[in-house]
Design a protein around this motif. Structure first.
Motif, PDB file in Angstrom:
ATOM      1  N   GLY A   1       0.792  -1.223   0.000  1.00 26.19           N
ATOM      2  CA  GLY A   1       0.000   0.000   0.000  1.00 26.19           C
ATOM      3  C   GLY A   1       0.816   1.262   0.000  1.00 26.19           C
ATOM      4  O   GLY A   1       0.268   2.341   0.219  1.00 26.19           O
ATOM      5  N   GLY A   2       2.124   1.168  -0.259  1.00 25.59           N
ATOM      6  CA  GLY A   2       2.994   2.339  -0.252  1.00 25.59           C
ATOM      7  C   GLY A   2       3.727   2.543   1.051  1.00 25.59           C
ATOM      8  O   GLY A   2       4.623   3.383   1.129  1.00 25.59           O
ATOM      9  N   VAL A   3       3.361   1.798   2.083  1.00 25.52           N
ATOM     10  CA  VAL A   3       4.038   1.934   3.377  1.00 25.52           C
ATOM     11  C   VAL A   3       5.460   1.387   3.298  1.00 25.52           C
ATOM     12  O   VAL A   3       6.408   1.982   3.824  1.00 25.52           O
ATOM     13  CB  VAL A   3       3.243   1.217   4.486  1.00 25.52           C
ATOM     14  CG1 VAL A   3       3.973   1.313   5.819  1.00 25.52           C
ATOM     15  CG2 VAL A   3       1.842   1.806   4.601  1.00 25.52           C
TER      16      VAL A   3
ATOM     17  N   GLU B   1      -3.259  -2.257   4.501  1.00 30.23           N
ATOM     18  CA  GLU B   1      -2.609  -2.170   3.186  1.00 30.23           C
ATOM     19  C   GLU B   1      -3.614  -1.842   2.094  1.00 30.23           C
ATOM     20  O   GLU B   1      -3.349  -1.012   1.217  1.00 30.23           O
ATOM     21  CB  GLU B   1      -1.919  -3.496   2.883  1.00 30.23           C
ATOM     22  CG  GLU B   1      -1.281  -3.564   1.505  1.00 30.23           C
ATOM     23  CD  GLU B   1      -0.615  -4.902   1.247  1.00 30.23           C
ATOM     24  OE1 GLU B   1      -0.607  -5.324   0.075  1.00 30.23           O
ATOM     25  OE2 GLU B   1      -0.105  -5.519   2.203  1.00 30.23           O
ATOM     26  N   ALA B   2      -4.788  -2.489   2.129  1.00 25.07           N
ATOM     27  CA  ALA B   2      -5.796  -2.258   1.091  1.00 25.07           C
ATOM     28  C   ALA B   2      -6.284  -0.819   1.103  1.00 25.07           C
ATOM     29  O   ALA B   2      -6.474  -0.200   0.045  1.00 25.07           O
ATOM     30  CB  ALA B   2      -6.968  -3.217   1.277  1.00 25.07           C
ATOM     31  N   THR B   3      -6.487  -0.265   2.291  1.00 30.33           N
ATOM     32  CA  THR B   3      -6.965   1.114   2.387  1.00 30.33           C
ATOM     33  C   THR B   3      -5.911   2.098   1.916  1.00 30.33           C
ATOM     34  O   THR B   3      -6.221   3.050   1.175  1.00 30.33           O
ATOM     35  CB  THR B   3      -7.376   1.426   3.835  1.00 30.33           C
ATOM     36  OG1 THR B   3      -8.438   0.552   4.226  1.00 30.33           O
ATOM     37  CG2 THR B   3      -7.839   2.869   3.965  1.00 30.33           C
ATOM     38  N   GLU B   4      -4.662   1.901   2.322  1.00 33.20           N
ATOM     39  CA  GLU B   4      -3.604   2.814   1.890  1.00 33.20           C
ATOM     40  C   GLU B   4      -3.397   2.748   0.382  1.00 33.20           C
ATOM     41  O   GLU B   4      -3.162   3.768  -0.271  1.00 33.20           O
ATOM     42  CB  GLU B   4      -2.303   2.496   2.630  1.00 33.20           C
ATOM     43  CG  GLU B   4      -2.347   2.755   4.130  1.00 33.20           C
ATOM     44  CD  GLU B   4      -2.662   4.204   4.472  1.00 33.20           C
ATOM     45  OE1 GLU B   4      -2.430   5.089   3.619  1.00 33.20           O
ATOM     46  OE2 GLU B   4      -3.142   4.452   5.585  1.00 33.20           O
TER      47      GLU B   4
ATOM     48  N   SER C   1     -10.627   0.394  -5.953  1.00 39.46           N
ATOM     49  CA  SER C   1      -9.869  -0.193  -4.847  1.00 39.46           C
ATOM     50  C   SER C   1     -10.485   0.128  -3.493  1.00 39.46           C
ATOM     51  O   SER C   1     -10.431  -0.678  -2.566  1.00 39.46           O
ATOM     52  CB  SER C   1      -8.424   0.316  -4.895  1.00 39.46           C
ATOM     53  OG  SER C   1      -7.814  -0.061  -6.098  1.00 39.46           O
ATOM     54  N   GLN C   2     -11.081   1.312  -3.357  1.00 39.00           N
ATOM     55  CA  GLN C   2     -11.675   1.681  -2.071  1.00 39.00           C
ATOM     56  C   GLN C   2     -12.879   0.808  -1.752  1.00 39.00           C
ATOM     57  O   GLN C   2     -13.075   0.411  -0.603  1.00 39.00           O
ATOM     58  CB  GLN C   2     -12.047   3.160  -2.090  1.00 39.00           C
ATOM     59  CG  GLN C   2     -10.843   4.084  -2.105  1.00 39.00           C
ATOM     60  CD  GLN C   2     -11.235   5.538  -1.962  1.00 39.00           C
ATOM     61  OE1 GLN C   2     -12.394   5.896  -2.161  1.00 39.00           O
ATOM     62  NE2 GLN C   2     -10.287   6.380  -1.629  1.00 39.00           N
ATOM     63  N   ASP C   3     -13.706   0.502  -2.770  1.00 39.88           N
ATOM     64  CA  ASP C   3     -14.847  -0.380  -2.527  1.00 39.88           C
ATOM     65  C   ASP C   3     -14.377  -1.791  -2.173  1.00 39.88           C
ATOM     66  O   ASP C   3     -14.952  -2.443  -1.297  1.00 39.88           O
ATOM     67  CB  ASP C   3     -15.738  -0.433  -3.766  1.00 39.88           C
ATOM     68  CG  ASP C   3     -16.658   0.766  -3.872  1.00 39.88           C
ATOM     69  OD1 ASP C   3     -17.140   1.035  -4.977  1.00 39.88           O
ATOM     70  OD2 ASP C   3     -16.890   1.424  -2.834  1.00 39.88           O
TER      71      ASP C   3
ATOM     72  N   ALA D   1     -15.158  -3.679   1.342  1.00 36.30           N
ATOM     73  CA  ALA D   1     -15.818  -4.983   1.450  1.00 36.30           C
ATOM     74  C   ALA D   1     -14.983  -5.971   2.250  1.00 36.30           C
ATOM     75  O   ALA D   1     -15.518  -6.734   3.067  1.00 36.30           O
ATOM     76  CB  ALA D   1     -16.095  -5.540   0.051  1.00 36.30           C
ATOM     77  N   GLU D   2     -13.661  -5.952   2.052  1.00 33.78           N
ATOM     78  CA  GLU D   2     -12.796  -6.887   2.768  1.00 33.78           C
ATOM     79  C   GLU D   2     -12.733  -6.559   4.257  1.00 33.78           C
ATOM     80  O   GLU D   2     -12.781  -7.453   5.108  1.00 33.78           O
ATOM     81  CB  GLU D   2     -11.396  -6.856   2.166  1.00 33.78           C
ATOM     82  CG  GLU D   2     -11.303  -7.492   0.781  1.00 33.78           C
ATOM     83  CD  GLU D   2      -9.899  -7.446   0.218  1.00 33.78           C
ATOM     84  OE1 GLU D   2      -9.161  -6.489   0.553  1.00 33.78           O
ATOM     85  OE2 GLU D   2      -9.526  -8.348  -0.541  1.00 33.78           O
ATOM     86  N   GLU D   3     -12.621  -5.282   4.593  1.00 32.96           N
ATOM     87  CA  GLU D   3     -12.429  -4.886   5.982  1.00 32.96           C
ATOM     88  C   GLU D   3     -13.726  -4.882   6.790  1.00 32.96           C
ATOM     89  O   GLU D   3     -13.686  -4.882   8.023  1.00 32.96           O
ATOM     90  CB  GLU D   3     -11.792  -3.498   6.039  1.00 32.96           C
ATOM     91  CG  GLU D   3     -10.390  -3.447   5.440  1.00 32.96           C
ATOM     92  CD  GLU D   3      -9.864  -2.035   5.317  1.00 32.96           C
ATOM     93  OE1 GLU D   3      -8.893  -1.837   4.576  1.00 32.96           O
ATOM     94  OE2 GLU D   3     -10.436  -1.139   5.952  1.00 32.96           O
ATOM     95  N   ASN D   4     -14.860  -4.859   6.113  1.00 34.11           N
ATOM     96  CA  ASN D   4     -16.137  -4.769   6.817  1.00 34.11           C
ATOM     97  C   ASN D   4     -17.040  -5.961   6.501  1.00 34.11           C
ATOM     98  O   ASN D   4     -18.260  -5.822   6.469  1.00 34.11           O
ATOM     99  CB  ASN D   4     -16.847  -3.465   6.445  1.00 34.11           C
ATOM    100  CG  ASN D   4     -16.087  -2.233   6.882  1.00 34.11           C
ATOM    101  OD1 ASN D   4     -16.191  -1.791   8.024  1.00 34.11           O
ATOM    102  ND2 ASN D   4     -15.321  -1.664   5.959  1.00 34.11           N
ATOM    103  N   SER D   5     -16.447  -7.122   6.276  1.00 38.65           N
ATOM    104  CA  SER D   5     -17.243  -8.306   5.954  1.00 38.65           C
ATOM    105  C   SER D   5     -18.211  -8.656   7.082  1.00 38.65           C
ATOM    106  O   SER D   5     -19.344  -9.084   6.838  1.00 38.65           O
ATOM    107  CB  SER D   5     -16.325  -9.496   5.652  1.00 38.65           C
ATOM    108  OG  SER D   5     -15.483  -9.776   6.763  1.00 38.65           O
ATOM    109  N   ALA D   6     -17.784  -8.449   8.338  1.00 34.83           N
ATOM    110  CA  ALA D   6     -18.673  -8.754   9.479  1.00 34.83           C
ATOM    111  C   ALA D   6     -19.859  -7.808   9.509  1.00 34.83           C
ATOM    112  O   ALA D   6     -20.999  -8.221   9.782  1.00 34.83           O
ATOM    113  CB  ALA D   6     -17.888  -8.672  10.784  1.00 34.83           C
TER     114      ALA D   6
END
Length: 616
Positions: A50-52, A164-167, A487-489, A493-498
């Motif tokens: 993610g650029g980090v 990583e996905a968010t960044e 990528s944001q969607d 979806a991955e981070e808020n599956s619950a």
């Protein structure tokens, strides 16, 4: 010891980095702007984690000579301005001379560059503000900057970075903005060794379609107008392409992406009469203005600007976009100029940015097919048989409530019919009007029901009750509904599956650029699954998963209910209409829809008699 002490240079740079380098995407923006200012025609971006872990930007621009490399990493050192007059009319994207120094103070940075007159390239490295002497290196003409291990020496700041996905999603957003601003430059984006985007040099129309998709391009109108020293051009989407969030809004001032309240208000006003208040317009617009008419030196991030004559600019933007949207295509049948060429940015001497003239031809326009929807009324045979006295089922007559449920009017039966003494409050349906309203008759008179608004309230209350009682059932889809997503969607979806599971959804990545909806709430199984999923993800992305289930819960459920409600021009049978009326009678607050509009009106027999002057 004096109470006031001068700060060390490293600490000064780290303080500045707090404004300039908020996250990897901030550093990427600065490096890309440097590449464009250097006249690059090809830019390659490489990201890891993610650029980090790594942000690398390589270009084929003018390059930096070996003797200037140490100055390139020094604070407030730049080749882009010399005097105050230069600052007031700055043509370049970067000019403060603090970006590289700030990045070098909070990361491990390496810079390799070769100018046209050098026999070989030069390399310099920096770590926590300490530089190594320039040394020879192998590199083609241009510059490559590597930023590794962001915030390695300031762990408190590193803790504020997201997944990583968010960044990466933020980095990709920056990449899209820069790519839209320069169609004449080729861009490549790689993440973790995989090419995520490759944009060849093209005209503005093709670049916009490549970045935002053909759907946006085909549903947009061409904007181009000029007044005095102002020019606004680009593409503005029709209301049918409206969004539930402002994620498709790109506004550039002299090639610089900006966010400005004045501009946002002018554009919102241009869409006001044709767009619902809850929806957001989509556009890619470029404003050309004399350098003296805008101050870009407002904030270190340079995304905020200040205009010398804001009122005149507001009127110009409003009238230009309003005029483009008011073309006959909004009423159907006219050509939509989506296939013509848009102006391109070209670079002149001394870094001046100008635009090539547009080459739009009406012969290239693509007409929209616009057929007015047909309005139908439900006409059950049983209803008209009873209405006109055909009584083939005399031996099996039904009483009032049963007749209403089975498609016959309890108030239009021949003489001798037994009527049930108790009539439901909303009566029995008579017919459907204009594909939108249900006409019903009760003991007091005539009712007119907005079927979409009523059904929306019913679904909304059911969803609230099911969520409160933890009984919200899911309906698996036989064939998953896949759709293209940014990528944001995908990260949302991955981070808020619950969270998605709690509200009845199962959404998972289908590919690096697509999501698949595998299950939806059972009450919404007949809704437009893709549009519903997009809006739900936008709500979660904007407000966060925890807030969506607490403070924004009702707003989210209202959005879901709206998608699942009966749409206009859907022909309903008499039993279906009666079933809806019965549901309304047992649903709380069914007199208003989720937006506060009434769901039904009643016209009493007394009022009807007055209209027709009966009894006078």
């Amino acid at each position: 010891m004096n109470a006031i002490q001068p700060l060390p240079d490293l600490l000064i740079s780290q303080i500045a980095a707090g404004e300039v380098v908020e996250r990897p995407a901030s550093a990427l923006k600065e490096l890309l702007e440097n590449s464009l200012d250097a006249g690059a025609t090809e830019v390659t971006v490489q990201l890891f984690q993610g650029g980090v872990k790594l942000v690398r930007v390589a270009d084929n621009g003018a390059g930096i000579s070996g003797e200037d490399l140490p100055l390139a990493l020094a604070r407030h050192a730049t080749s882009k301005i010399r005097t105050l007059e230069d600052l007031q009319n700055v043509p370049s994207l970067g000019f403060r001379g603090e970006a590289l120094a700030s990045i070098a103070s909070v990361s491990r940075l390496a810079l390799v560059s070769r100018s046209a007159g050098d026999k070989h390239a030069w390399r310099i490295e920096a770590e926590a503000g300490r530089f190594t002497p320039p040394e020879p290196a192998a590199f083609a003409q241009g510059t490559a900057v590597e930023m590794r291990d962001l915030y390695f020496n300031t762990p408190a700041r590193r803790k504020f970075l997201k997944t990583e996905a968010t960044e990466f999603a933020h980095c990709e957003s920056v990449f899209k903005r820069i790519a839209l601003s320069r169609p004449s430059v080729g861009f490549t984006l790689q993440h973790n060794g995989t090419v995520r985007s490759h944009l060849r040099t093209a005209d503005a129309r093709l670049r916009i379609a490549a970045v935002l998709g053909d759907e946006f391009s085909q549903a947009s109108v061409f904007v181009d107008d000029q007044a005095a020293d102002l020019r606004l051009w680009g593409m503005a989407a029709l209301p049918a392409y409206s969004r539930s969030s402002g994620d498709a809004q790109y506004f550039f001032v002299n090639g610089r992406f900006v966010r400005d309240k004045l501009v946002a208000h002018a554009l919102r006003e241009a869409y006001r009469d044709i767009l619902h208040l809850d929806r957001h317009p989509a556009f890619v617009l470029f404003l050309e203005i004399n350098g003296g008419g805008v101050d870009v030196n407002v904030h270190p991030s340079k995304t905020e600007v200040r205009f010398r004559d804001p009122r005149a600019l507001h009127q110009f933007i409003f009238h230009t976009v309003d005029k483009a949207l008011a073309m006959p295509h909004l009423t159907g049948g006219a050509a939509v100029p989506v296939a013509g060429k848009l102006p391109e940015f070209t670079r002149k001497a001394a870094g001046e940015v100008s635009l090539a003239p547009p080459a739009y031809s009406r012969q290239d326009a693509i007409p929209f097919a616009s057929a007015a929807p047909q309005i139908k009324a439900a006409q059950p045979q049983a209803f008209y048989q009873v209405l006109f006295g055909s009584d083939s089922n005399a031996g099996t007559r039904q009483t009032g409530y049963q007749a209403g449920i089975n498609g016959q009017s309890a108030f239009m039966k021949p003489e001798g019919t037994v009527r049930e003494p108790e009539i439901p409050p909303l009566g029995f349906a008579l017919a459907q009007l204009l594909g939108v309203y249900i006409l019903s008759q009760n003991e007091r008179g005539l009712l007119i029901v907005d079927m979409h608004a009523a059904h929306e309230r019913i679904l909304y209350e059911k969803l609230k009750s099911a969520l409160d009682n933890h009984t919200l059932s899911m309906q698996p889809l036989l064939i998953p509904a896949a759709f293209r997503a940014d990528s944001q969607d995908i990260a949302t979806a991955e981070e808020n599956s619950a969270v998605l599971h709690d509200i009845g959804f199962e959404i998972s990545p289908f590919s690096p650029v697509m999501l698949a909806v595998r299950a939806v709430p059972a009450a919404l199984k007949d809704a437009d699954v893709v549009t519903l999923a997009r809006d739900v993800l936008n709500e979660i992305r904007e407000f966060g998963g925890s807030q969506v289930l607490v403070s924004r819960r009702n707003e989210l459920l209202a959005t879901m209910a709206c998608h699942g409600a009966i749409r206009a021009n859907r022909s309903l049978s008499i039993p279906e209409m009666n079933a809806l009326l019965r549901e309304m009678e047992i649903t709380e607050r069914s007199g208003q829809c989720n937006h506060g509009r009434p769901t039904w009106f009643e016209i009493s027999r007394t009022d009807l008699d007055k209209m027709f002057m009966r009894g006078r």
